[in-house]
Design a protein around this motif. Sequence first.
Motif, PDB file in Angstrom:
ATOM      1  N   GLN A  95       0.777  -1.082  -0.107  1.00  0.00           N
ATOM      2  CA  GLN A  95      -0.428  -0.056   0.041  1.00  0.00           C
ATOM      3  C   GLN A  95       1.005   1.463  -0.052  1.00  0.00           C
ATOM      4  O   GLN A  95       0.760   2.403  -0.496  1.00  0.00           O
ATOM      5  CB  GLN A  95      -0.909  -0.028   1.385  1.00  0.00           C
ATOM      6  CG  GLN A  95      -2.152  -1.349   1.214  1.00  0.00           C
ATOM      7  CD  GLN A  95      -2.845  -0.837  -0.414  1.00  0.00           C
ATOM      8  OE1 GLN A  95      -3.690   0.694  -0.375  1.00  0.00           O
ATOM      9  NE2 GLN A  95      -2.994  -2.302  -0.839  1.00  0.00           N
ATOM     10  N   ARG A 216      -8.466   6.272  -3.663  1.00  0.00           N
ATOM     11  CA  ARG A 216      -8.500   4.974  -3.756  1.00  0.00           C
ATOM     12  C   ARG A 216      -9.154   4.086  -2.632  1.00  0.00           C
ATOM     13  O   ARG A 216     -10.072   3.288  -4.305  1.00  0.00           O
ATOM     14  CB  ARG A 216      -6.811   4.146  -3.787  1.00  0.00           C
ATOM     15  CG  ARG A 216      -5.861   4.989  -4.041  1.00  0.00           C
ATOM     16  CD  ARG A 216      -4.747   4.179  -4.533  1.00  0.00           C
ATOM     17  NE  ARG A 216      -4.077   4.528  -2.898  1.00  0.00           N
ATOM     18  CZ  ARG A 216      -3.819   3.216  -2.690  1.00  0.00           C
ATOM     19  NH1 ARG A 216      -4.432   1.784  -3.430  1.00  0.00           N
ATOM     20  NH2 ARG A 216      -3.497   2.491  -1.185  1.00  0.00           N
ATOM     21  N   ASP A 217      -9.445   3.779  -1.950  1.00  0.00           N
ATOM     22  CA  ASP A 217     -10.607   3.307  -1.478  1.00  0.00           C
ATOM     23  C   ASP A 217     -12.071   3.421  -1.250  1.00  0.00           C
ATOM     24  O   ASP A 217     -12.842   2.992  -2.082  1.00  0.00           O
ATOM     25  CB  ASP A 217     -10.168   2.909  -0.016  1.00  0.00           C
ATOM     26  CG  ASP A 217      -9.073   2.200   0.837  1.00  0.00           C
ATOM     27  OD1 ASP A 217      -8.629   1.583  -0.122  1.00  0.00           O
ATOM     28  OD2 ASP A 217      -8.381   2.312   1.669  1.00  0.00           O
ATOM     29  N   ALA A 220     -12.147   3.231  -5.390  1.00  0.00           N
ATOM     30  CA  ALA A 220     -12.869   1.140  -5.378  1.00  0.00           C
ATOM     31  C   ALA A 220     -13.397   0.775  -4.718  1.00  0.00           C
ATOM     32  O   ALA A 220     -14.116  -0.606  -4.968  1.00  0.00           O
ATOM     33  CB  ALA A 220     -11.215  -0.186  -5.366  1.00  0.00           C
ATOM     34  N   GLU A 221     -13.983   1.829  -4.093  1.00  0.00           N
ATOM     35  CA  GLU A 221     -15.423   0.551  -3.575  1.00  0.00           C
ATOM     36  C   GLU A 221     -16.682  -0.183  -3.941  1.00  0.00           C
ATOM     37  O   GLU A 221     -16.891  -1.049  -3.488  1.00  0.00           O
ATOM     38  CB  GLU A 221     -15.723   1.464  -2.483  1.00  0.00           C
ATOM     39  CG  GLU A 221     -17.080   0.980  -1.512  1.00  0.00           C
ATOM     40  CD  GLU A 221     -16.498   0.216  -0.342  1.00  0.00           C
ATOM     41  OE1 GLU A 221     -17.602  -0.738  -0.161  1.00  0.00           O
ATOM     42  OE2 GLU A 221     -14.975   0.196   0.301  1.00  0.00           O
ATOM     43  N   PHE A 223     -16.702  -1.021  -7.027  1.00  0.00           N
ATOM     44  CA  PHE A 223     -16.220  -1.924  -7.643  1.00  0.00           C
ATOM     45  C   PHE A 223     -15.729  -3.536  -6.821  1.00  0.00           C
ATOM     46  O   PHE A 223     -15.463  -4.156  -7.311  1.00  0.00           O
ATOM     47  CB  PHE A 223     -15.272  -1.488  -8.771  1.00  0.00           C
ATOM     48  CG  PHE A 223     -15.099  -0.309  -9.583  1.00  0.00           C
ATOM     49  CD1 PHE A 223     -15.850  -0.632 -10.570  1.00  0.00           C
ATOM     50  CD2 PHE A 223     -14.864   0.831  -8.908  1.00  0.00           C
ATOM     51  CE1 PHE A 223     -16.477   0.576 -11.512  1.00  0.00           C
ATOM     52  CE2 PHE A 223     -15.493   1.964  -9.779  1.00  0.00           C
ATOM     53  CZ  PHE A 223     -16.298   2.098 -11.047  1.00  0.00           C
ATOM     54  N   LYS A 224     -16.290  -3.431  -6.031  1.00  0.00           N
ATOM     55  CA  LYS A 224     -15.756  -4.546  -5.034  1.00  0.00           C
ATOM     56  C   LYS A 224     -16.963  -5.209  -4.574  1.00  0.00           C
ATOM     57  O   LYS A 224     -18.395  -4.847  -4.971  1.00  0.00           O
ATOM     58  CB  LYS A 224     -15.716  -4.255  -3.674  1.00  0.00           C
ATOM     59  CG  LYS A 224     -14.206  -2.820  -3.284  1.00  0.00           C
ATOM     60  CD  LYS A 224     -13.813  -3.123  -1.804  1.00  0.00           C
ATOM     61  CE  LYS A 224     -12.435  -2.401  -1.935  1.00  0.00           C
ATOM     62  NZ  LYS A 224     -12.091  -2.169   0.053  1.00  0.00           N
ATOM     63  N   PRO A 225     -16.848  -6.657  -5.344  1.00  0.00           N
ATOM     64  CA  PRO A 225     -18.661  -7.347  -5.200  1.00  0.00           C
ATOM     65  C   PRO A 225     -19.151  -7.386  -3.719  1.00  0.00           C
ATOM     66  O   PRO A 225     -18.272  -7.564  -2.670  1.00  0.00           O
ATOM     67  CB  PRO A 225     -17.749  -9.295  -5.298  1.00  0.00           C
ATOM     68  CG  PRO A 225     -16.360  -8.632  -5.209  1.00  0.00           C
ATOM     69  CD  PRO A 225     -15.344  -7.534  -4.961  1.00  0.00           C
ATOM     70  N   LYS A 226     -19.858  -7.393  -3.960  1.00  0.00           N
ATOM     71  CA  LYS A 226     -20.369  -7.275  -2.355  1.00  0.00           C
ATOM     72  C   LYS A 226     -21.209  -8.682  -1.845  1.00  0.00           C
ATOM     73  O   LYS A 226     -21.653  -9.594  -2.385  1.00  0.00           O
ATOM     74  CB  LYS A 226     -22.233  -6.543  -2.725  1.00  0.00           C
ATOM     75  CG  LYS A 226     -22.181  -4.901  -3.132  1.00  0.00           C
ATOM     76  CD  LYS A 226     -23.149  -4.228  -3.000  1.00  0.00           C
ATOM     77  CE  LYS A 226     -23.294  -3.121  -3.728  1.00  0.00           C
ATOM     78  NZ  LYS A 226     -24.118  -1.578  -3.731  1.00  0.00           N
ATOM     79  N   LYS A 227     -21.176  -8.770  -0.716  1.00  0.00           N
ATOM     80  CA  LYS A 227     -21.429  -9.681   0.259  1.00  0.00           C
ATOM     81  C   LYS A 227     -22.774  -9.947   0.118  1.00  0.00           C
ATOM     82  O   LYS A 227     -23.264  -9.436   0.912  1.00  0.00           O
ATOM     83  CB  LYS A 227     -20.996  -9.944   1.471  1.00  0.00           C
ATOM     84  CG  LYS A 227     -19.270 -10.099   1.306  1.00  0.00           C
ATOM     85  CD  LYS A 227     -18.030 -10.153   2.570  1.00  0.00           C
ATOM     86  CE  LYS A 227     -17.245 -10.528   2.823  1.00  0.00           C
ATOM     87  NZ  LYS A 227     -16.577 -10.133   4.151  1.00  0.00           N
TER      88      LYS A 227
END
Length: 288
Positions: A95, A216-217, A220-221, A223-227
């Motif tokens: 990071q 950055r987070d 990217a949030e 595009f993250k796969p949701k649980k």
Amino acid sequence: MARGNLQYNFARLNIAEKLIVVNVLVFILDGLALALLGKSVVDWFQLPKDFIEFFGQPWSLVTYSFFHAGFGHIFWNMLMLYFTGRIFMNLFNGQRFINVYFLGVILGGIVFLLSYNIFPTLLGTNSVLIGASAGVTAVLIFICTYIPNQDVRIIFFNVKLWHVGAFFVLVDLIQIAYGGNIGGRLAHLGGALLGYIYARQLLNGNDIGVGFTKFRDAIAEPFKPKKKKAPLKTVYKKNTPKKRSTADYDKEANQRKIDAILDKISKSGYESLSKAEKDFLFKAGKED
């Protein structure tokens, strides 16, 4: 199977090595596009000197770093990125490497833009910026500032890291003085400045890349796969009377017998109990 092996091997690489792979792939794909289509795709990703053009493609402030002008350009950049990345990753995590590298890319791009718009006649006709040099220089100067007295092997002899950093900065200054790729050299110095400031601040306990990490987070949030949450199940219990077992009846009977014996003791004393009552009370006490 081959695809799985490639993904596995790529996942095992550190962030510097992954950047090298990505840069090489972009270089190859751009070359193929030029050979097959007769046109490079770099126009969409290079950083133009003109602010109006830049506002039309703001992503180029980062994407310019993934394209290179030729084999020699990418070879030396990736070679330097590999060696500086190895030293960096022995000190910090991926990071922080991303922060130093891409903040160097961004500051280098900003210096390039400002320089061409402040001194347009001085900087010549080089109108675009490509290459990872600003990010690579940022990483190099960062480690040279953070551990300046660390020895590194250069062919047959050892030198201090700060000597290496000073050499590259001096080369850029000389190239600027003699008019060689002034815009690119100024971008290098922008990356060098970022690396120096980042390391000095970190030595003082201040990580100037924290805000960039959060930025950055945030990007990217989405595009993250949701649980997926498991649906809540409602369980209905029937209020049916429980059947009492034989053991329950035996237990109640024994308790009544114990209560009667204890009542007898309280009235007439222990000696008034029969042998059978004494034995029963003794066994009941052992079971408890």
